[in-house]
Design an enzyme around this catalytic site. Structure first.
Site, mmCIF file in Angstrom:
data_model
loop_
_atom_site.group_PDB
_atom_site.id
_atom_site.type_symbol
_atom_site.label_atom_id
_atom_site.label_comp_id
_atom_site.label_asym_id
_atom_site.label_seq_id
_atom_site.Cartn_x
_atom_site.Cartn_y
_atom_site.Cartn_z
ATOM 1 N N GLU A 115 -35.002 -24.687 -50.024
ATOM 2 C CA GLU A 115 -33.899 -25.355 -50.874
ATOM 3 C C GLU A 115 -32.244 -24.795 -51.274
ATOM 4 O OE1 GLU A 115 -33.754 -27.953 -53.949
ATOM 5 O OE2 GLU A 115 -35.114 -27.065 -55.282
ATOM 6 N N TRP B 122 -23.919 -39.236 -49.452
ATOM 7 C CA TRP B 122 -24.863 -38.798 -48.870
ATOM 8 C C TRP B 122 -25.338 -40.022 -48.404
ATOM 9 C CZ3 TRP B 122 -30.177 -39.525 -48.173
ATOM 10 C CH2 TRP B 122 -31.334 -38.481 -47.317
ATOM 11 N N ARG C 234 -24.549 -35.731 -56.379
ATOM 12 C CA ARG C 234 -24.657 -36.642 -56.130
ATOM 13 C C ARG C 234 -25.152 -36.913 -53.952
ATOM 14 N NH1 ARG C 234 -26.774 -40.643 -59.644
ATOM 15 N NH2 ARG C 234 -26.873 -42.263 -57.839
ATOM 16 N N LYS D 160 -28.904 -34.670 -54.967
ATOM 17 C CA LYS D 160 -29.618 -34.344 -56.333
ATOM 18 C C LYS D 160 -30.764 -35.604 -56.293
ATOM 19 C CE LYS D 160 -30.283 -32.713 -60.629
ATOM 20 N NZ LYS D 160 -30.906 -31.438 -60.464
ATOM 21 N N CYS E 295 -24.950 -40.584 -53.267
ATOM 22 C CA CYS E 295 -23.537 -41.573 -52.783
ATOM 23 C C CYS E 295 -23.191 -41.553 -55.001
ATOM 24 C CB CYS E 295 -23.651 -42.572 -52.298
ATOM 25 S SG CYS E 295 -23.481 -42.316 -50.932
ATOM 26 N N HIS F 225 -58.960 -18.836 -45.856
ATOM 27 C CA HIS F 225 -59.774 -19.628 -45.530
ATOM 28 C C HIS F 225 -58.087 -19.644 -43.896
ATOM 29 C CE1 HIS F 225 -62.196 -20.487 -47.889
ATOM 30 N NE2 HIS F 225 -61.594 -20.398 -48.579
ATOM 31 N N LYS G 243 -38.039 -23.931 -54.234
ATOM 32 C CA LYS G 243 -36.830 -23.330 -54.780
ATOM 33 C C LYS G 243 -36.372 -22.354 -53.517
ATOM 34 C CE LYS G 243 -35.780 -25.647 -57.444
ATOM 35 N NZ LYS G 243 -36.188 -26.587 -58.364
ATOM 36 N N GLU H 52 -44.051 -24.292 -56.900
ATOM 37 C CA GLU H 52 -42.130 -24.573 -56.944
ATOM 38 C C GLU H 52 -41.126 -23.638 -56.893
ATOM 39 O OE1 GLU H 52 -40.793 -26.932 -57.769
ATOM 40 O OE2 GLU H 52 -39.089 -25.699 -58.833
ATOM 41 N N ASN I 109 -23.749 -47.530 -52.719
ATOM 42 C CA ASN I 109 -24.969 -46.577 -53.013
ATOM 43 C C ASN I 109 -25.637 -47.745 -52.628
ATOM 44 O OD1 ASN I 109 -26.579 -44.183 -53.332
ATOM 45 N ND2 ASN I 109 -26.615 -44.912 -55.340
ATOM 46 N N GLY I 110 -27.034 -46.602 -51.065
ATOM 47 C CA GLY I 110 -27.596 -47.195 -51.357
ATOM 48 C C GLY I 110 -28.098 -47.825 -49.565
HETATM 49 C C1 F6R Z 1 -35.684 -29.445 -56.279
HETATM 50 C C2 F6R Z 1 -35.559 -31.047 -56.461
HETATM 51 C C3 F6R Z 1 -36.076 -32.423 -55.931
HETATM 52 C C4 F6R Z 1 -36.170 -33.510 -57.441
HETATM 53 C C5 F6R Z 1 -36.436 -34.693 -56.701
HETATM 54 C C6 F6R Z 1 -37.448 -35.110 -57.973
HETATM 55 O O1 F6R Z 1 -35.119 -28.697 -56.697
HETATM 56 O O2 F6R Z 1 -34.602 -31.220 -57.327
HETATM 57 O O3 F6R Z 1 -37.124 -31.706 -55.626
HETATM 58 O O4 F6R Z 1 -37.495 -32.881 -58.108
HETATM 59 O O5 F6R Z 1 -35.862 -35.024 -55.381
HETATM 60 O O6 F6R Z 1 -36.224 -35.890 -58.037
HETATM 61 P P1 F6R Z 1 -36.445 -36.653 -59.150
HETATM 62 O O7 F6R Z 1 -37.271 -35.489 -60.573
HETATM 63 O O8 F6R Z 1 -35.308 -36.778 -60.338
HETATM 64 O O9 F6R Z 1 -37.537 -38.138 -59.158
#
Ligand code: F6R
Length: 615
Positions: A491, A75, A27, A610, A2, A507, A488, A484, A101-102
């Site tokens: 997502e 969100w 967000r 985000k 949010c 294994h 990527k 990683e 938000n929350g």
């Molecule tokens: C993946 C991604 C998330 C964040 C995670 C932590 O691309 O962006 O996995 O890395 O939500 O977010 P922060 O770094 O803001 O604590």
């Protein structure tokens, strides 16, 4: 989770708020809404779906002009992403409007209580209860800030609230507990927002709000108090990036732009880190050097991509400081009763500085007497404020939901922290530290070179748009890079992808390998631990023998991989521990291109947000 904007000034509140919401859409983007104070009334509009749906609705049904307003991009937590659940929420008389938000944990109880007093609640949200409670309290005291304080004292959970009242023109009130809210101070205008990006086009002067504080903003006045009504200390800061940094700047998406910005972000994060005495400099350090020398264990806590940065940090920290280092998912950390004391140093890594799981982990660590060092990209956010030391990554605003440049700068910051600890504890000499810092300084150019040769990776990604699964393998620091790369792809491209330690394949996971399965292998340098290199070359042979299509990321000049690679992606030669800074980049480009090829929206992948401010 949010995005919230509030405005009071002399411009069109609707325009300012909508522009702010556009900047905050990363967000959350499942519904949006606005409310404007005009002629003693509240006019509002809400729409499910992205902000553009709300903007269309406002063209069909414009709101009257006003200079005070609030807005929200959501969100969903309580209640699905419908028009009725979209914010702002109003009381029954339509005199108060609230965005939130929350999560308000005691909302069911509050809802029942309000229903008992004859209130009619029309949404499934927890937020609506606040609108009704605020209306009741305001009718008693005719002071919106006081009404907000009274309501906040009754709420449990995490929340940022921003509200306006039709009988309190020219004032916007906000409150925060465990959720972000910053104040922007302009000339004859003021802003409230989840993130400075919402008001950076108007002012770079900002105020951080502390926990359990209520803020009342007017055109020329900002008043901050605790939930108890006592005046609070106000902490001003200046935002060190400008509006252009938050624009796409001609790129197809923010993610394309942020991938391209990585050389600059890496270089900026290194700027000014070495003092005149040759010692490394952190941004804020409230830990005495003697205590740092006493540290006997390091624990890294983080989530998602930041967790992968932590996994890589472990190699550098243990190698350079000889301290044991554990890396833990922040969401698991406090629930397993970790062994911590005053000699444990906890490193919390977070781009946003607001991730609730990481925040809770750091609070748990501090309760156990441990010191916490934050690595963070967001000035004024909660995680650095609650930490004992901070190293800011200077990635600039990261808007695309999938983290790219923040990850690379987190790695740089982790290396710096490892060196800092090594220096403080005497396991690294000044000249050794300078040697690594020089190697790090060369990395920006290396990343630039990788980015300059990505067309074959993009072409390969497009050719795999129809694939069902992609596996990623790595060893040593290449293993977290493989994780990683898989994250990527999941997502962004919504594909099944998994990262494995290459040695672990035999294994179990090797059973997944079948004819044509794309497998990306991150190959360690043959110059470092060549034993690792030889072993991974054997792993590539094993999967190729079973039909895998091998995509090999290998250092320039490493020809030993050629006989077993269907595709080779070259990266510049770097010191072994720093290699993730270059090997990650082709994986980001690969995932981004695959997502585009599959018609996905790269900046705002489905179901994600985000900044994850709920646990
Ligand atoms: C993946 C991604 C998330 C964040 C995670 C932590 O691309 O962006 O996995 O890395 O939500 O977010 P922060 O770094 O803001 O604590």
């Amino acid at each position: 989770m949010c995005g919230i904007v509030g405005y009071v000034g002399s411009q069109s509140a609707l325009e300012v708020v909508l522009a702010g919401l556009r900047r905050l859409e990363y967000r959350g983007y499942d519904s949006a809404g606005v409310a404007v104070l005009a002629d003693g009334q509240i006019a509002s509009a809400r729409k499910s779906g992205k902000l553009v749906n709300l903007e269309k609705a406002l063209v069909d049904g414009p709101l009257p002009a006003g200079a005070t307003g609030i807005g929200h991009t959501r969100w969903a937590t309580h209640g699905g992403p419908t028009d009725a659940n979209a914010h702002p929420h109003l009381d029954n008389a339509g005199r108060v409007a609230v965005v939130h938000n929350g999560i308000i944990e005691n909302f069911a109880e509050l809802r029942a209580e309000l229903a008992g007093r004859g209130h009619v609640l029309t949404s499934e949200t927890d937020t609506e209860t606040v609108a009704h409670l605020l209306a009741e309290e305001f009718s008693g005291c005719a002071d919106l800030a006081e009404a907000m304080r009274l309501v906040c004292r009754r709420l449990q959970g995490a929340f940022t609230l921003v509200a306006v009242h039709a009988d309190a023109p020219d004032v916007v009130v906000g409150a925060r507990r465990n959720s972000p809210l910053v104040v922007g101070v302009g000339e004859g205008e003021a802003f409230l927002a989840s993130d400075v990006a919402a008001f950076i086009a108007h002012t770079r002067s900002a105020i951080e709000l502390g926990q359990d504080q209520v803020v009342e903003v007017r055109r020329d006045e900002v008043v901050v108090t605790g939930f108890d009504g006592r005046p609070a200390e106000v902490r001003h800061f200046r935002v060190d990036w400008d509006a252009a940094a938050a624009e796409k700047g001609g790129y197809a998406s923010f993610m394309h732009k942020e991938i391209a910005e990585q050389p600059r972000a890496v270089a900026d994060t290194l700027l000014g880190r070495i003092g005149a005495d040759g010692a490394l400099i952190l941004d804020e350090l409230r830990i005495p050097a003697a205590e740092l020398r006493e540290v006997d264990k390091v624990v890294v806590v983080a989530c998602g991509t930041a967790f992968h940065a932590g996994l890589i940090a472990k190699y550098a920290i243990e190698h350079w400081t000889r301290l044991p280092c554990e890396v833990e998912l922040a969401s698991e950390f406090r629930y397993r009763d970790p062994i911590l004391d005053a000699r444990s140093l906890v490193i919390a890594i977070s781009q946003s500085g607001e991730t609730m799981d990481t925040l809770m982990a750091l609070r748990h660590a501090r309760e156990q007497g441990s010191r916490v060092l934050a690595i963070c990209n967001t000035n004024g956010s909660t995680i650095p404020r609650e930490s004992d030391a901070v190293l800011y990554t200077h990635a600039g605003p990261e808007v695309a939901v999938a983290s790219t440049k923040a990850f690379l700068t987190q790695l740089v910051a982790c290396y710096l922290v490892a060196l800092y600890l090594g220096q403080a504890r005497g396991t690294k000499w000044g000249d050794e530290v300078l040697g690594v810092v020089r190697d790090l300084a060369d990395i920006a150019g290396a990343v630039e070179r990788v980015l300059g040769d990505m067309e074959p990776v993009r072409e390969l990604a497009r050719s795999l748009a129809g694939a069902g699964t992609v596996l990623f393998l790595g060893r040593h620091v290449g293993y977290p890079v493989a994780l990683e790369g898989a994250l990527k792809l999941k997502e962004l491209a919504y594909m099944h992808a998994e990262g494995f330690a290459a040695g672990e394949l035999k294994h179990g996971p090797i059973a997944l390998v079948e004819e044509g399965l794309p497998v990306v292998v991150v190959v360690p340098s043959p110059r470092g631990r060549c034993v690792l290199h030889d072993k991974i070359v054997s792993n590539i042979q094993e999967i190729r023998a079973r039909g895998a299509r091998t995509i090999v990321i290998a250092e320039e000049g490493d020809d030993a991989v050629l006989p077993y690679a269907d595709h080779v992606v070259r990266v510049p030669v770097t010191p072994t521990l720093l290699q993730p800074l270059v090997t990650t980049v082709p994986l980001q480009v690969f995932a981004c291109e695959l997502a585009v090829a599959r018609g996905n929206e790269v900046d705002q992948p489905r179901n994600l947000a985000k900044s994850v401010t709920v646990e």
